[in-house]
Every structure is written in structure tokens, then in C-alpha cells.
Write an enzyme that holds these catalytic residues in place. Structure first.
Site, PDB file in Angstrom:
ATOM      1  CG  ASP A   6      -1.746   1.257   1.369  1.00  0.00           C
ATOM      2  OD1 ASP A   6      -1.967   1.927   0.348  1.00  0.00           O
ATOM      3  OD2 ASP A   6      -2.165   1.560   2.509  1.00  0.00           O
ATOM      4  CG  ASN A  11       4.795   6.008   6.414  1.00  0.00           C
ATOM      5  OD1 ASN A  11       5.971   6.346   6.384  1.00  0.00           O
ATOM      6  ND2 ASN A  11       3.993   6.341   7.405  1.00  0.00           N
ATOM      7  CB  VAL A  13       1.940  -0.281   4.544  1.00  0.00           C
ATOM      8  CG1 VAL A  13       1.764  -1.497   5.456  1.00  0.00           C
ATOM      9  CG2 VAL A  13       1.824   1.004   5.349  1.00  0.00           C
ATOM     10  N   GLY A 109      -9.202   7.566  -5.136  1.00  0.00           N
ATOM     11  CA  GLY A 109      -7.922   6.980  -4.746  1.00  0.00           C
ATOM     12  C   GLY A 109      -8.009   5.470  -4.592  1.00  0.00           C
ATOM     13  CG  ASP A 111      -5.846   5.464  -0.465  1.00  0.00           C
ATOM     14  OD1 ASP A 111      -6.480   5.898  -1.451  1.00  0.00           O
ATOM     15  OD2 ASP A 111      -5.354   6.221   0.395  1.00  0.00           O
ATOM     16  NE  ARG A 112     -11.499   8.729  -0.410  1.00  0.00           N
ATOM     17  CZ  ARG A 112     -12.045   9.917  -0.712  1.00  0.00           C
ATOM     18  NH1 ARG A 112     -11.461  10.688  -1.603  1.00  0.00           N
ATOM     19  NH2 ARG A 112     -13.171  10.300  -0.137  1.00  0.00           N
ATOM     20  CG  ASP A 131      -7.622   5.225   5.487  1.00  0.00           C
ATOM     21  OD1 ASP A 131      -6.854   5.182   6.462  1.00  0.00           O
ATOM     22  OD2 ASP A 131      -7.351   4.699   4.395  1.00  0.00           O
ATOM     23  CB  THR A 188       1.992  27.372  25.071  1.00  0.00           C
ATOM     24  OG1 THR A 188       1.989  28.758  25.430  1.00  0.00           O
ATOM     25  CG2 THR A 188       2.045  27.265  23.548  1.00  0.00           C
TER      26      THR A 188
END
Length: 259
Positions: A6, A11, A13, A109, A111-112, A131, A188
Site C-alpha cells: 500500500d 508511507n 506499507v 484513490g 486506497d479508498r 481512514d 501553551t
């Protein structure tokens, strides 16, 4: 065994998947389109060895990518070092097997699409998959399995990077749940934690609520991606958390293509 890859914006994978679709090992490396097949091979061979595997055990490779420039070197990796012509998700013979009912189906995409295929293999009915990656994507697919559209929002790391880059006096912080239940920060760093974390939770809950209202039917919400577990204990918006939906979807598509 199957090597599922992927390649995302942040990244790449790599996962080793057996015949029962169980993930035996997974590794990730920063996405760099300039990385050669030889570099991938040296890195991956060492990791396979550390896990007790040999590259000769890999009998097939499938790739999903949203980074077109990274594809060629991954294909060379598959053919040169694993003796396999990689299958590419969304390209023949690995068709989606689902209707992309949107204005620009070619722009969805990989991946989607793969994630939604895996989600429908696990759960029936109308689904929203969230995701958590470089971007956080919200996708709706109906009870027939057709992709109907979704939302793209900046990922939480991207949001933090933008904040720190644009504001000179703000420090870089780790993304984690605030230790206090208070949403009024006293310094902060705590104010940044609250803004980033609870602001993101509020965005998730708000967008899912609006999507459900628009669908008008019961919807199952599934979270996936590396950061999904960061939020699951702080909101009840997820019905299921499945960190490896993309890899599971690739394994399922590989099986379909073989049949």
C-alpha cells in the site's frame, strides 16, 4: 504467501499475508518516488529474515498506490526480486468489483476503493469508512456496495505541521490524548494538545453526524489507518476499528483475480 503493498503519500506499507488472509508481518518505509527497486529489496530482505521468512516464500504481489511515480520501482521490485508480475489494484485483471457512483470515478484513490471493498466483505449494509492517513477521508458506500462519495480533510499530522510551521513561537508536540478532561488549557502546550486532539474529535463526530443525517438510514461506521486507535477510546462514533482494512482489501482482490 502474498506480498501486499500500500503506497500512500507518507508511507509505503508492505504486508505478508497468508492463504487465510491473516497478516503475518508488516513493515513501513517513508514514501520516496526516487527509491529504487534495489533499495527496497535490500531493506525488505533484511526485515523478512528478521521475521523468519524468505523472499522465495512470496508467490504473488499486489500493489495499491496513490503515488503514480512510485509504481514503476515497486513493479520492478516484484518482478526482479520476487519473480512475480505485480497486480495493480484497479487495473485489469484486478477490477474494483464495485460501482463508483461519483462524478469522477477515475479520480477515486486506490486506497479508498480497496478499503471500502474490505469493509463490505466484513460488514453488511450502509457503511461510512474513516481512514486516518496523510489526509483523513470519510467515505460512504451504500447497502448495495456502491461508492457514493465522501469527504477529504487534512490529516491530524498535516494539521499540526501547518500550525507549527506558520506560528513561530509554537513548539512541536506529540499527538496524544490530553491527560486532563478539561478543555481549557493553562499553558501553551496543553492548549495545543486540546486544540489538535479534541478539535479533531469534534470534526470527526460532526462530519459523521452530518453524513448520517444526509443518508437517512442506519449506517455502520468503521475506522481504519494507523491513527484510528488514537481516537477510539475518546469517542463512541466508531462502531468498529479495523486498522488493516487496506491490506485486507488487497488480499481479497488478489483472491478474486486468481479465481
Amino acid at each position: 504467501m502474498l506480498l501486499a503493498i500500500d503506497a500512500g503519500n507518507t508511507n509505503v506499507v508492505f504486508a505478508l499475508v497468508d492463504e487465510s488472509r491473516a497478516i503475518k508481518a508488516r513493515w513501513r518505509i517513508a514514501t520516496d518516488p526516487r527509491r529504487t527497486a534495489d533499495e527496497y529489496a535490500v531493506w525488505l530482505s533484511q526485515l523478512l529474515s528478521l521475521e523468519g521468512y524468505d523472499r522465495k516464500q512470496v508467490t504473488g504481489v499486489i500493489i495499491a498506490t496513490v503515488v503514480p511515480r512510485a509504481l514503476h520501482n515497486l513493479q520492478v521490485l516484484a518482478s526482479k526480486y520476487f519473480g512475480s508480475e505485480a497486480l495493480i489494484a484497479g487495473q485489469p485483471p484486478v477490477e474494483w468489483g464495485m460501482q463508483l457512483d461519483v462524478e469522477e470515478p477515475h479520480a477515486v484513490g486506490a486506497d479508498r476503493a480497496v478499503t471500502m471493498i474490505a469493509a463490505h466483505a466484513l460488514y453488511p449494509g450502509d457503511l461510512i469508512t474513516i481512514d486516518f492517513g496523510t489526509a483523513t477521508t470519510f467515505d460512504f458506500s451504500d447497502f448495495k456496495g456502491a461508492y457514493k462519495g465522501g469527504i477529504i480533510a487534512p490529516g491530524i499530522n498535516l494539521s499540526l505541521d501547518a500550525l507549527v510551521t506558520a506560528a513561530a513561537k509554537l513548539p512541536r508536540i506529540a499527538i496524544e490524548a490530553p491527560t486532563s478532561a478539561s478543555v481549557i488549557g493553562r499553558d501553551t502546550v496543553s492548549q495545543m494538545h486540546i486544540g489538535i486532539y479534541w478539535g479533531y474529535v469534534a470534526m470527526i463526530e460532526g462530519l459523521v453526524a452530518r453524513m448520517k443525517a444526509e443518508v437517512g438510514r442506519p449506517v455502520t461506521v468503521i475506522a481504519t489507518g494507523g491513527l484510528a486507535t488514537l481516537f477510539e477510546k475518546q469517542t463512541d462514533v466508531f462502531d468498529h476499528v479495523e486498522p488493516d482494512l487496506t491490506i485486507q482489501g488487497l488480499a481479497l482482490m488478489w483472491e478474486r483475480a486468481r479465481r
